[in-house]
Design a protein around this motif. Structure first.
Motif, PDB file in Angstrom:
ATOM      1  N   PHE A  99       3.140 -48.191  28.454  1.00 25.39           N
ATOM      2  CA  PHE A  99       2.486 -48.371  27.153  1.00 25.39           C
ATOM      3  C   PHE A  99       2.554 -47.097  26.321  1.00 25.39           C
ATOM      4  CE2 PHE A  99       0.351 -52.083  29.149  1.00 25.39           C
ATOM      5  CZ  PHE A  99       0.659 -53.025  28.171  1.00 25.39           C
ATOM      6  N   SER A 100       2.620 -45.945  26.980  1.00 25.67           N
ATOM      7  CA  SER A 100       2.790 -44.694  26.231  1.00 25.67           C
ATOM      8  C   SER A 100       4.159 -44.667  25.557  1.00 25.67           C
ATOM      9  CB  SER A 100       2.637 -43.489  27.163  1.00 25.67           C
ATOM     10  OG  SER A 100       1.336 -43.448  27.725  1.00 25.67           O
ATOM     11  N   ILE A 101       5.195 -45.088  26.308  1.00 30.00           N
ATOM     12  CA  ILE A 101       6.537 -45.167  25.723  1.00 30.00           C
ATOM     13  C   ILE A 101       6.554 -46.152  24.569  1.00 30.00           C
ATOM     14  CG2 ILE A 101       8.919 -45.875  26.186  1.00 30.00           C
ATOM     15  CD1 ILE A 101       8.570 -44.831  29.028  1.00 30.00           C
ATOM     16  N   LEU A 102       5.887 -47.273  24.748  1.00 30.39           N
ATOM     17  CA  LEU A 102       5.813 -48.277  23.684  1.00 30.39           C
ATOM     18  C   LEU A 102       5.124 -47.721  22.449  1.00 30.39           C
ATOM     19  CD1 LEU A 102       6.243 -51.234  22.801  1.00 30.39           C
ATOM     20  CD2 LEU A 102       4.049 -51.783  23.880  1.00 30.39           C
ATOM     21  N   ALA A 103       4.032 -46.969  22.648  1.00 28.82           N
ATOM     22  CA  ALA A 103       3.309 -46.391  21.513  1.00 28.82           C
ATOM     23  C   ALA A 103       4.155 -45.337  20.804  1.00 28.82           C
ATOM     24  CB  ALA A 103       1.999 -45.786  22.006  1.00 28.82           C
ATOM     25  N   LEU A 104       4.895 -44.542  21.569  1.00 26.58           N
ATOM     26  CA  LEU A 104       5.746 -43.529  20.949  1.00 26.58           C
ATOM     27  C   LEU A 104       6.864 -44.162  20.133  1.00 26.58           C
ATOM     28  CD1 LEU A 104       6.036 -40.932  23.866  1.00 26.58           C
ATOM     29  CD2 LEU A 104       4.757 -40.673  21.731  1.00 26.58           C
ATOM     30  N   LEU A 109      11.565 -51.713  22.136  1.00 27.65           N
ATOM     31  CA  LEU A 109      10.125 -51.828  22.379  1.00 27.65           C
ATOM     32  C   LEU A 109       9.813 -52.468  23.720  1.00 27.65           C
ATOM     33  CD1 LEU A 109       8.760 -52.894  18.864  1.00 27.65           C
ATOM     34  CD2 LEU A 109       8.685 -50.638  19.925  1.00 27.65           C
ATOM     35  N   THR A 110      10.628 -53.451  24.122  1.00 27.69           N
ATOM     36  CA  THR A 110      10.345 -54.136  25.385  1.00 27.69           C
ATOM     37  C   THR A 110      10.663 -53.271  26.599  1.00 27.69           C
ATOM     38  OG1 THR A 110      12.554 -55.145  25.248  1.00 27.69           O
ATOM     39  CG2 THR A 110      10.687 -56.451  24.464  1.00 27.69           C
ATOM     40  N   GLY A 111      11.389 -52.158  26.401  1.00 29.51           N
ATOM     41  CA  GLY A 111      11.649 -51.260  27.520  1.00 29.51           C
ATOM     42  C   GLY A 111      10.365 -50.702  28.093  1.00 29.51           C
ATOM     43  N   GLY A 112       9.491 -50.179  27.235  1.00 33.83           N
ATOM     44  CA  GLY A 112       8.214 -49.648  27.697  1.00 33.83           C
ATOM     45  C   GLY A 112       7.322 -50.730  28.264  1.00 33.83           C
ATOM     46  N   LEU A 113       7.341 -51.918  27.641  1.00 32.15           N
ATOM     47  CA  LEU A 113       6.522 -53.018  28.141  1.00 32.15           C
ATOM     48  C   LEU A 113       7.008 -53.475  29.517  1.00 32.15           C
ATOM     49  CD1 LEU A 113       4.208 -54.963  27.492  1.00 32.15           C
ATOM     50  CD2 LEU A 113       5.891 -56.489  26.420  1.00 32.15           C
ATOM     51  N   GLY A 114       8.333 -53.454  29.731  1.00 26.28           N
ATOM     52  CA  GLY A 114       8.872 -53.843  31.035  1.00 26.28           C
ATOM     53  C   GLY A 114       8.446 -52.890  32.133  1.00 26.28           C
TER      54      GLY A 114
END
Length: 255
Positions: free
Chosen positions: A167-172, A192-197
């Motif tokens: 989720f940190s990656i997604l937020a960034l 975006l789905t990379g961080g969620l995955g």
């Protein structure tokens, strides 16, 4: 004799409520090396499931989708702890066999370290404190399980760590967006789905490992509980031949 802290862990809390798992050892577990054979059957099912997942390409996709490699760390931790659980099942099974020999024959088997004989001999010594020897017996039966339960909780924590990282990656990624272009929506969604995955895969892996390892550790705890209880009962019914009348920390007359 499992501590309250054990049941706060998700794996322990789940398997503790599954039907039959709070029972004393099953008849199969009481057979010769039964607990170890039951562990072998359980691991055989897990290895079969792992092979089927490998054939389906799930392991490759799992590793490729998680650049943090936390899922790999959780998987290796699970299998390492499972191997330890198998070794522990063998040790407890050997102690069970030696106790059964004592109950049947009234004499130690002499096949190796015997926790029950150590307890009976310790309690029969002049001035022995039976409460202390009960603690020693409990430590023999349950002490090594403490670290295994802690590592079981680490699996869950690694999964939650991966969730935070994802989720940190997604937020960034969301913070780096300057504008939204409809023509670039597919590429944007892919990034975006990379961080969620990462967040979902590590969490699912941690939860699965926590539950499956908790199932093994719960059965070890219940088997150890029954072993300690039967040891105490056999010591009352068949006291050691070296018993000089000591009990509960009081020296015998004239000692």
């Amino acid at each position: 004799m499992s501590s309250t802290a054990h049941h706060r862990m998700l794996g322990a809390a789940v398997v503790h409520r599954l039907p039959g798992l709070r029972r004393s050892p099953f008849a199969l577990e009481r057979a010769e090396n039964g607990l170890f054979l039951l562990w072998l059957a359980y691991m055989g099912l897990l290895l079969l499931a792992s092979y089927l997942l490998w054939r389906a390409g799930a392991w490759h996709r799992l590793v490729a989708a998680d650049p943090t490699f936390l899922t790999v760390a959780i998987t290796l931790l699970f299998f390492g702890c499972s191997i330890w659980a198998g070794r522990r099942a063998w040790v407890l099974g050997q102690q069970r066999q030696q106790l059964d020999v004592w109950i049947a024959q009234g004499a130690p088997s002499g096949a190796g370290p015997d926790w029950a004989e150590e307890y009976r001999h310790g309690c029969s010594a002049p001035g022995a404190d039976r409460g202390t020897w009960m603690q020693v017996l409990g430590e023999r039966a349950h002490g090594p399980h403490e670290m295994a339960w802690w590592l079981n909780g680490i699996q869950l924590k690694l999964g939650l760590l991966g969730k935070v990282i994802g989720f940190s990656i997604l937020a960034l990624q969301l913070g780096d967006m300057q504008s939204f272009d409809a023509s670039q929506s597919s590429q944007l969604l892919k990034s975006l789905t990379g961080g969620l995955g990462i967040a979902l895969l590590t969490t699912v892996t941690g939860l699965t490992g926590n539950i499956l390892l908790g199932l093994q550790l719960m059965r070890l705890d219940r088997f150890a509980d029954a072993l300690v209880a039967d040891t105490l009962a056999s010591a009352e019914l068949h006291p050691s031949s070296t018993d000089t009348g000591a009990s509960h920390g009081h020296r015998p007359p004239g000692a």
